[in-house]
Design a protein around this motif. Structure first.
Motif, short mmCIF file in Angstrom:
data_model
loop_
_atom_site.label_atom_id
_atom_site.label_comp_id
_atom_site.label_asym_id
_atom_site.label_seq_id
_atom_site.Cartn_x
_atom_site.Cartn_y
_atom_site.Cartn_z
N MET A 1 31.22 87.83 -20.69
CA MET A 1 31.57 88.31 -19.37
C MET A 1 33.07 88.51 -19.28
O MET A 1 33.84 87.93 -20.04
CB MET A 1 31.08 87.35 -18.27
N SER A 2 33.46 89.35 -18.33
CA SER A 2 34.87 89.60 -18.07
C SER A 2 35.03 89.98 -16.60
O SER A 2 34.23 90.77 -16.08
CB SER A 2 35.42 90.72 -18.95
N VAL A 3 36.05 89.42 -15.96
CA VAL A 3 36.40 89.88 -14.62
C VAL A 3 37.33 91.07 -14.80
O VAL A 3 38.49 90.92 -15.20
CB VAL A 3 37.08 88.76 -13.81
N LEU A 4 36.82 92.26 -14.53
CA LEU A 4 37.60 93.48 -14.76
C LEU A 4 38.80 93.57 -13.83
O LEU A 4 39.88 94.00 -14.23
CB LEU A 4 36.73 94.72 -14.58
N ALA A 5 38.59 93.17 -12.58
CA ALA A 5 39.66 93.15 -11.59
C ALA A 5 39.21 92.29 -10.43
O ALA A 5 38.02 92.24 -10.11
CB ALA A 5 39.98 94.56 -11.10
N SER A 6 40.16 91.62 -9.80
CA SER A 6 39.81 90.78 -8.67
C SER A 6 41.01 90.63 -7.76
O SER A 6 42.12 90.37 -8.21
CB SER A 6 39.34 89.40 -9.14
N GLY A 7 40.78 90.82 -6.46
CA GLY A 7 41.85 90.69 -5.50
C GLY A 7 41.60 91.55 -4.28
O GLY A 7 40.54 92.17 -4.13
N SER A 8 42.58 91.59 -3.40
CA SER A 8 42.44 92.32 -2.15
C SER A 8 42.29 93.82 -2.35
O SER A 8 41.78 94.51 -1.47
CB SER A 8 43.66 92.05 -1.26
N THR A 9 42.74 94.33 -3.50
CA THR A 9 42.74 95.77 -3.71
C THR A 9 41.54 96.28 -4.49
O THR A 9 41.34 97.49 -4.58
CB THR A 9 44.02 96.20 -4.45
N GLY A 10 40.74 95.40 -5.06
CA GLY A 10 39.57 95.87 -5.79
C GLY A 10 38.95 94.79 -6.65
O GLY A 10 39.66 93.96 -7.23
N ASN A 11 37.59 94.82 -6.74
CA ASN A 11 36.86 93.77 -7.45
C ASN A 11 35.73 94.36 -8.28
O ASN A 11 35.00 95.24 -7.83
CB ASN A 11 36.27 92.78 -6.44
N SER A 12 35.61 93.85 -9.51
CA SER A 12 34.50 94.23 -10.38
C SER A 12 34.41 93.22 -11.51
O SER A 12 35.43 92.82 -12.08
CB SER A 12 34.70 95.64 -10.95
N THR A 13 33.18 92.81 -11.82
CA THR A 13 32.95 91.86 -12.91
C THR A 13 31.89 92.42 -13.85
O THR A 13 30.92 93.04 -13.41
CB THR A 13 32.48 90.50 -12.34
N TYR A 14 32.09 92.20 -15.14
CA TYR A 14 31.23 92.73 -16.20
C TYR A 14 30.49 91.59 -16.88
O TYR A 14 31.09 90.56 -17.21
CB TYR A 14 32.11 93.47 -17.21
N ILE A 15 29.18 91.75 -17.06
CA ILE A 15 28.38 90.77 -17.79
C ILE A 15 27.47 91.52 -18.75
O ILE A 15 26.87 92.53 -18.39
CB ILE A 15 27.52 89.91 -16.84
N GLU A 16 27.37 91.02 -19.98
CA GLU A 16 26.50 91.68 -20.96
C GLU A 16 25.64 90.64 -21.69
O GLU A 16 26.01 89.47 -21.81
CB GLU A 16 27.32 92.47 -21.97
N THR A 17 24.49 91.10 -22.13
CA THR A 17 23.64 90.34 -23.06
C THR A 17 23.31 91.28 -24.20
O THR A 17 23.72 92.45 -24.21
CB THR A 17 22.33 89.89 -22.38
N GLU A 18 22.54 90.80 -25.16
CA GLU A 18 22.13 91.69 -26.25
C GLU A 18 21.17 92.77 -25.76
O GLU A 18 20.92 93.75 -26.46
CB GLU A 18 21.50 90.89 -27.40
N LYS A 19 20.67 92.62 -24.52
CA LYS A 19 19.72 93.59 -23.97
C LYS A 19 20.39 94.63 -23.08
O LYS A 19 19.72 95.56 -22.60
CB LYS A 19 18.62 92.88 -23.20
N GLY A 20 21.69 94.48 -22.81
CA GLY A 20 22.36 95.46 -21.97
C GLY A 20 23.52 94.85 -21.21
O GLY A 20 23.92 93.71 -21.46
N SER A 21 24.05 95.59 -20.24
CA SER A 21 25.21 95.12 -19.50
C SER A 21 25.15 95.63 -18.06
O SER A 21 24.48 96.61 -17.74
CB SER A 21 26.51 95.59 -20.16
N LEU A 22 25.87 94.92 -17.19
CA LEU A 22 25.90 95.29 -15.77
C LEU A 22 27.27 95.02 -15.18
O LEU A 22 28.10 94.33 -15.77
CB LEU A 22 24.80 94.53 -15.00
N LEU A 23 27.49 95.58 -14.00
CA LEU A 23 28.69 95.34 -13.22
C LEU A 23 28.30 94.73 -11.88
O LEU A 23 27.30 95.13 -11.27
CB LEU A 23 29.45 96.64 -12.96
N ILE A 24 29.08 93.77 -11.42
CA ILE A 24 28.98 93.31 -10.04
C ILE A 24 30.13 93.98 -9.30
O ILE A 24 31.30 93.68 -9.54
CB ILE A 24 29.09 91.78 -9.92
#
Length: 260
Positions: free
Chosen positions: A1-24
């Motif tokens: 997993m990786s927090v792509l960006a976090s704060g008042s100006t924008g937020n997105s988190t990345y999570i992956e498994t061997e079956k695929g990946s998603l964004l929050i």
């Protein structure tokens, strides 16, 4: 997993498994999300799902363009979808999926559970992700952390946890009083100290990493957030040196990939 960006100006988190990946959330422009993913060695074309937490712009800023350019399934609850549509963001019906609070879905091989939080959006919710006895919990944008929320996120290996503001910085800062009242309210954001007290109740021996997230641009700094959280946790004899790592997040740079 990786927090792509976090704060008042924008937020997105990345999570992956061997079956695929998603964004929050996609709270950055489509271009910036793509650039962040590229630094991790992947791209939006590899994303299998997007989970939306609520309709505030720092969580859906890139949604319209991303959905248009990439045929990615997008999940949000019914009320949030209505608010997104009111903002003029049109999504292909084939990409829209409903994920309501307290539901569970299997996405890219993970059991994903949604839960409501207390924030001034129409129906805000966050998520836990479980697979092979490993668990990640993401909880930001809440005015307080209730016992119900704690019960859902407790015993996670990794948390992305809001540590929004320092109360003194907020009180003395440039925001209008009505904005300060909103942030300090039960539908605003949790402070560094309140976040730490909530963390104390959900940390277990399996917890190894906590990402301090959604820091206010004007009312917090990374060093202060970490110091404040450490002080509270250390009072409860929670070791933040050798047992649990408190990690910074950034408004513009992704965290290094962490394998749970």
């Amino acid at each position: 997993m990786s927090v792509l960006a976090s704060g008042s100006t924008g937020n997105s988190t990345y999570i992956e498994t061997e079956k695929g990946s998603l964004l929050i959330d996609v709270g950055l422009s489509c271009k910036k999300i793509e650039e962040a993913l590229n630094t991790l060695g992947t791209s939006l074309s590899n994303i299998d799902a997007i989970l939306i937490t609520h309709e505030h712009s720092d969580h859906i800023k890139g949604l319209k363009v991303t959905a248009k350019r990439y045929d990615i399934p997008i999940f949000a609850n019914e009320n949030t979808w209505r608010q997104i549509e009111k903002k003029g963001i049109e999504i292909n019906p084939g990409q829209k999926f409903h994920f309501n609070p307290l539901e569970e879905k299997e996405i890219v091989g993970m059991d994903v559970n949604s839960f409501s939080v207390s924030h001034d959006a129409v129906d805000p919710q966050f998520y836990t992700f479980a697979r092979d006895d490993k668990k990640i919990s993401v909880i930001t944008d809440t005015g307080y952390v209730s016992d119900h929320m704690k019960g859902i996120i407790k015993d996670s290996d990794c948390f992305v946890f809001e540590s929004n503001h320092d109360v003194d910085m907020l009180r003395m800062g440039r925001y209008p009083w009505v904005t300060k009242q909103r942030i300090l309210s039960d539908v605003g954001h949790v402070s560094n100290e309140d976040a730490a007290h909530a963390m104390r109740d959900v940390i277990t021996p399996r917890t190894k990493r906590i990402y301090l997230s959604h820091l206010s641009l004007d009312n917090n700094i990374k060093e202060l957030a970490k110091m404040s959280v450490e002080q509270v946790l250390n009072q409860y004899d929670i070791d933040t040196k050798d047992e649990i790592m408190l990690c910074d997040t950034d408004k513009a740079a992704p965290t290094k990939i962490y394998t749970v």
